[in-house]
Write a protein that holds these residues in place. Sequence first.
Motif, PDB file in Angstrom:
ATOM      1  N   VAL A   1      39.914  -4.926  11.938  1.00 41.17           N
ATOM      2  CA  VAL A   1      39.464  -3.546  12.185  1.00 41.17           C
ATOM      3  C   VAL A   1      38.535  -3.495  13.399  1.00 41.17           C
ATOM      4  O   VAL A   1      37.513  -4.171  13.436  1.00 41.17           O
ATOM      5  CB  VAL A   1      38.752  -2.964  10.947  1.00 41.17           C
ATOM      6  N   THR A   2      38.913  -2.688  14.385  1.00 45.38           N
ATOM      7  CA  THR A   2      38.083  -2.528  15.583  1.00 45.38           C
ATOM      8  C   THR A   2      37.328  -1.201  15.561  1.00 45.38           C
ATOM      9  O   THR A   2      36.319  -1.054  16.246  1.00 45.38           O
ATOM     10  CB  THR A   2      38.942  -2.589  16.860  1.00 45.38           C
ATOM     11  N   ASN A   3      37.809  -0.212  14.808  1.00 47.79           N
ATOM     12  CA  ASN A   3      37.200   1.117  14.824  1.00 47.79           C
ATOM     13  C   ASN A   3      37.245   1.758  13.442  1.00 47.79           C
ATOM     14  O   ASN A   3      38.287   1.735  12.782  1.00 47.79           O
ATOM     15  CB  ASN A   3      37.951   2.035  15.789  1.00 47.79           C
ATOM     16  N   ILE A   4      36.098   2.344  13.032  1.00 50.97           N
ATOM     17  CA  ILE A   4      36.050   3.081  11.766  1.00 50.97           C
ATOM     18  C   ILE A   4      35.701   4.542  12.083  1.00 50.97           C
ATOM     19  O   ILE A   4      34.751   4.802  12.820  1.00 50.97           O
ATOM     20  CB  ILE A   4      34.994   2.481  10.810  1.00 50.97           C
ATOM     21  N   PHE A   5      36.479   5.467  11.558  1.00 47.01           N
ATOM     22  CA  PHE A   5      36.251   6.894  11.800  1.00 47.01           C
ATOM     23  C   PHE A   5      35.988   7.612  10.477  1.00 47.01           C
ATOM     24  O   PHE A   5      36.507   7.211   9.433  1.00 47.01           O
ATOM     25  CB  PHE A   5      37.477   7.534  12.466  1.00 47.01           C
TER      26      PHE A   5
ATOM     27  N   ALA B   1      40.267  10.027  15.927  1.00 51.39           N
ATOM     28  CA  ALA B   1      40.775   8.699  15.556  1.00 51.39           C
ATOM     29  C   ALA B   1      42.201   8.509  16.088  1.00 51.39           C
ATOM     30  O   ALA B   1      42.535   7.466  16.659  1.00 51.39           O
ATOM     31  CB  ALA B   1      40.766   8.543  14.034  1.00 51.39           C
ATOM     32  N   MET B   2      43.024   9.536  15.907  1.00 50.63           N
ATOM     33  CA  MET B   2      44.417   9.432  16.333  1.00 50.63           C
ATOM     34  C   MET B   2      44.497   9.399  17.866  1.00 50.63           C
ATOM     35  O   MET B   2      45.199   8.570  18.441  1.00 50.63           O
ATOM     36  CB  MET B   2      45.237  10.614  15.791  1.00 50.63           C
ATOM     37  N   ASP B   3      43.768  10.329  18.519  1.00 51.59           N
ATOM     38  CA  ASP B   3      43.824  10.396  19.987  1.00 51.59           C
ATOM     39  C   ASP B   3      43.358   9.079  20.605  1.00 51.59           C
ATOM     40  O   ASP B   3      44.018   8.533  21.494  1.00 51.59           O
ATOM     41  CB  ASP B   3      42.951  11.551  20.504  1.00 51.59           C
ATOM     42  N   LYS B   4      42.215   8.584  20.126  1.00 48.42           N
ATOM     43  CA  LYS B   4      41.681   7.333  20.681  1.00 48.42           C
ATOM     44  C   LYS B   4      42.651   6.174  20.464  1.00 48.42           C
ATOM     45  O   LYS B   4      42.877   5.370  21.361  1.00 48.42           O
ATOM     46  CB  LYS B   4      40.344   6.995  20.001  1.00 48.42           C
ATOM     47  N   SER B   5      43.223   6.104  19.255  1.00 48.22           N
ATOM     48  CA  SER B   5      44.121   4.988  18.939  1.00 48.22           C
ATOM     49  C   SER B   5      45.380   5.025  19.801  1.00 48.22           C
ATOM     50  O   SER B   5      45.929   3.987  20.160  1.00 48.22           O
ATOM     51  CB  SER B   5      44.511   5.009  17.456  1.00 48.22           C
ATOM     52  N   VAL B   6      45.831   6.239  20.138  1.00 48.22           N
ATOM     53  CA  VAL B   6      47.021   6.372  20.994  1.00 48.22           C
ATOM     54  C   VAL B   6      46.675   6.002  22.436  1.00 48.22           C
ATOM     55  O   VAL B   6      47.412   5.261  23.096  1.00 48.22           O
ATOM     56  CB  VAL B   6      47.569   7.828  20.929  1.00 48.22           C
ATOM     57  N   GLU B   7      45.513   6.510  22.908  1.00 48.84           N
ATOM     58  CA  GLU B   7      45.143   6.340  24.325  1.00 48.84           C
ATOM     59  C   GLU B   7      44.718   4.917  24.654  1.00 48.84           C
ATOM     60  O   GLU B   7      44.929   4.451  25.760  1.00 48.84           O
ATOM     61  CB  GLU B   7      43.958   7.256  24.675  1.00 48.84           C
ATOM     62  N   ASP B   8      44.070   4.258  23.707  1.00 46.14           N
ATOM     63  CA  ASP B   8      43.432   2.986  24.028  1.00 46.14           C
ATOM     64  C   ASP B   8      44.031   1.838  23.213  1.00 46.14           C
ATOM     65  O   ASP B   8      43.321   1.073  22.568  1.00 46.14           O
ATOM     66  CB  ASP B   8      41.916   3.120  23.762  1.00 46.14           C
ATOM     67  N   LYS B   9      45.374   1.738  23.274  1.00 44.48           N
ATOM     68  CA  LYS B   9      46.051   0.701  22.492  1.00 44.48           C
ATOM     69  C   LYS B   9      45.588  -0.703  22.873  1.00 44.48           C
ATOM     70  O   LYS B   9      45.643  -1.621  22.067  1.00 44.48           O
ATOM     71  CB  LYS B   9      47.564   0.828  22.641  1.00 44.48           C
TER      72      LYS B   9
ATOM     73  N   ASN C   1      42.542  -1.758  23.525  1.00 43.21           N
ATOM     74  CA  ASN C   1      41.284  -2.181  22.890  1.00 43.21           C
ATOM     75  C   ASN C   1      41.225  -1.925  21.397  1.00 43.21           C
ATOM     76  O   ASN C   1      40.518  -2.606  20.671  1.00 43.21           O
ATOM     77  CB  ASN C   1      40.101  -1.484  23.572  1.00 43.21           C
ATOM     78  N   ILE C   2      41.958  -0.898  20.943  1.00 41.03           N
ATOM     79  CA  ILE C   2      41.912  -0.586  19.516  1.00 41.03           C
ATOM     80  C   ILE C   2      43.068  -1.305  18.825  1.00 41.03           C
ATOM     81  O   ILE C   2      44.225  -0.946  18.997  1.00 41.03           O
ATOM     82  CB  ILE C   2      41.990   0.931  19.277  1.00 41.03           C
ATOM     83  N   VAL C   3      42.738  -2.342  18.078  1.00 41.20           N
ATOM     84  CA  VAL C   3      43.795  -3.053  17.354  1.00 41.20           C
ATOM     85  C   VAL C   3      44.090  -2.310  16.051  1.00 41.20           C
ATOM     86  O   VAL C   3      45.238  -2.089  15.691  1.00 41.20           O
ATOM     87  CB  VAL C   3      43.398  -4.508  17.052  1.00 41.20           C
ATOM     88  N   LYS C   4      43.008  -1.896  15.359  1.00 37.89           N
ATOM     89  CA  LYS C   4      43.205  -1.223  14.087  1.00 37.89           C
ATOM     90  C   LYS C   4      42.082  -0.229  13.822  1.00 37.89           C
ATOM     91  O   LYS C   4      40.911  -0.601  13.846  1.00 37.89           O
ATOM     92  CB  LYS C   4      43.236  -2.269  12.951  1.00 37.89           C
ATOM     93  N   SER C   5      42.467   1.010  13.539  1.00 40.33           N
ATOM     94  CA  SER C   5      41.493   2.015  13.114  1.00 40.33           C
ATOM     95  C   SER C   5      41.620   2.228  11.626  1.00 40.33           C
ATOM     96  O   SER C   5      42.711   2.138  11.063  1.00 40.33           O
ATOM     97  CB  SER C   5      41.761   3.356  13.814  1.00 40.33           C
ATOM     98  N   VAL C   6      40.473   2.532  11.017  1.00 40.83           N
ATOM     99  CA  VAL C   6      40.457   2.839   9.595  1.00 40.83           C
ATOM    100  C   VAL C   6      39.690   4.149   9.399  1.00 40.83           C
ATOM    101  O   VAL C   6      38.682   4.375  10.076  1.00 40.83           O
ATOM    102  CB  VAL C   6      39.794   1.674   8.814  1.00 40.83           C
ATOM    103  N   ILE C   7      40.176   5.015   8.506  1.00 43.06           N
ATOM    104  CA  ILE C   7      39.482   6.260   8.200  1.00 43.06           C
ATOM    105  C   ILE C   7      38.713   6.065   6.883  1.00 43.06           C
ATOM    106  O   ILE C   7      39.289   5.624   5.889  1.00 43.06           O
ATOM    107  CB  ILE C   7      40.471   7.434   8.008  1.00 43.06           C
ATOM    108  N   LYS C   8      37.416   6.407   6.947  1.00 41.22           N
ATOM    109  CA  LYS C   8      36.611   6.340   5.725  1.00 41.22           C
ATOM    110  C   LYS C   8      36.610   7.723   5.105  1.00 41.22           C
ATOM    111  O   LYS C   8      36.051   8.655   5.663  1.00 41.22           O
ATOM    112  CB  LYS C   8      35.189   5.906   6.094  1.00 41.22           C
ATOM    113  N   ILE C   9      37.254   7.854   3.947  1.00 37.68           N
ATOM    114  CA  ILE C   9      37.386   9.180   3.336  1.00 37.68           C
ATOM    115  C   ILE C   9      36.212   9.438   2.405  1.00 37.68           C
ATOM    116  O   ILE C   9      35.678  10.534   2.359  1.00 37.68           O
ATOM    117  CB  ILE C   9      38.733   9.284   2.563  1.00 37.68           C
ATOM    118  N   SER C  10      35.795   8.422   1.621  1.00 36.21           N
ATOM    119  CA  SER C  10      34.610   8.584   0.752  1.00 36.21           C
ATOM    120  C   SER C  10      33.991   7.226   0.484  1.00 36.21           C
ATOM    121  O   SER C  10      34.594   6.184   0.771  1.00 36.21           O
ATOM    122  CB  SER C  10      35.020   9.258  -0.558  1.00 36.21           C
ATOM    123  N   GLU C  11      32.785   7.242  -0.091  1.00 39.21           N
ATOM    124  CA  GLU C  11      32.081   5.982  -0.407  1.00 39.21           C
ATOM    125  C   GLU C  11      32.852   5.224  -1.483  1.00 39.21           C
ATOM    126  O   GLU C  11      33.329   5.819  -2.416  1.00 39.21           O
ATOM    127  CB  GLU C  11      30.671   6.276  -0.931  1.00 39.21           C
TER     128      GLU C  11
END
Length: 349
Positions: A317-321, A329-337, A339-349
């Motif tokens: 995981v390189t980025n947590i949104f 999260a989607m725009d960055k992951s598309v634009e910066d393939k 540097n961003i290996v894997k994004s993860v979305i934190k929905i709740s604790e």
Amino acid sequence: MKKDMKVAIMEGIGKIGYVSREIPSPKDDEVLIKIQYVGVCGSDLHYYETGRIGDYIVQPPFVLGHEASGIVTKLGKDVDSLKLGDRVALEPGITCGKCEFCTTGRYNLCPDVVFFATPPVDGVFCEYVSHPASLCFKLPDNVSSMNGALIEPLAVGFHAADQGGAKAGQKAVIFGAGCIGLMTLLALKSYGLTNITVVDILPNRLEQATKMGATHVVNSLEKDYKEQFNKITNNKGFDIAFETAGTEITTRLSIDVLKKGSHLVCVGYSKTGEMNLPMSLVLDKELTINTVFRYRHVYPKAIEAVASEIINPSDVVTNIFEFDDIQNAMDKSVEDKANIVKSVIKISE
Ligand SMILES: [Zn+2]
Ligand SMILES: [Zn+2]
């Protein structure tokens, strides 16, 4: 408990919005899950960018996301395998259980599978989902919920290793150090392979592969990359190759660097779906070509491997949104393939 939940929807190509929907109630064999983490997969990005993958076409509003973990918050009346408060990893495909593929144990090939975020079935960029208890795998205390979400891509890595019959003592090579390439590396590590080479053209991805346990990395843009392969294998070739980049160049290269009688496992989908390959060489070497479609029977052993602390999928995981930040999260992951290996979305604790 509240009645409505927030759902992130794809409103059109490149556009995410939020709506309120009723929280589903679990059927008798289901549990209600409060989602914690959802990984952003290459397929989510592809739908987001182009609105389709092959014949699967997004009809907005559509919910993306299929790599999820969460907490059991309600039990269907027939469920006794889980209890309230259990943290689980969700296997996203609900199969028919009756067709020839399901009844022979190859349920990933079921033609009637209902799979999160594969049109027209909605995914899990939302606060709650009802899901069959049999597809919710309890996470041990020492497996984080982020790792729980990453069991899905890790399962692809394990299935790739299984398809090729990977075993300790082999010299393996993985082409492509994206999420699936790195997950394949982790699967091989947990199977006891101790000589694993990862090939890519991006230095930062190769660095990450080294951090995650690759014994050798090769940048195939370097002039002497073939000599590097020869050195690693003592001129004998690799025992098994995994192609995860989905390009003709890397597939040809895989065929080239393999030893006679060995396995090539094709994991990556190519952009056009077609490739020109040196089939005479494949026959001369009597190579076995294995392919991978999702996975089957893998979640329990993947979770066990993470619990053993031999591997840690979160290293990818390189980025947590945050949940409110999915557009970004989607725009960055598309634009910066790069540097961003894997994004993860934190929905709740
Ligand atoms: Zn995925
Ligand atoms: Zn079936």
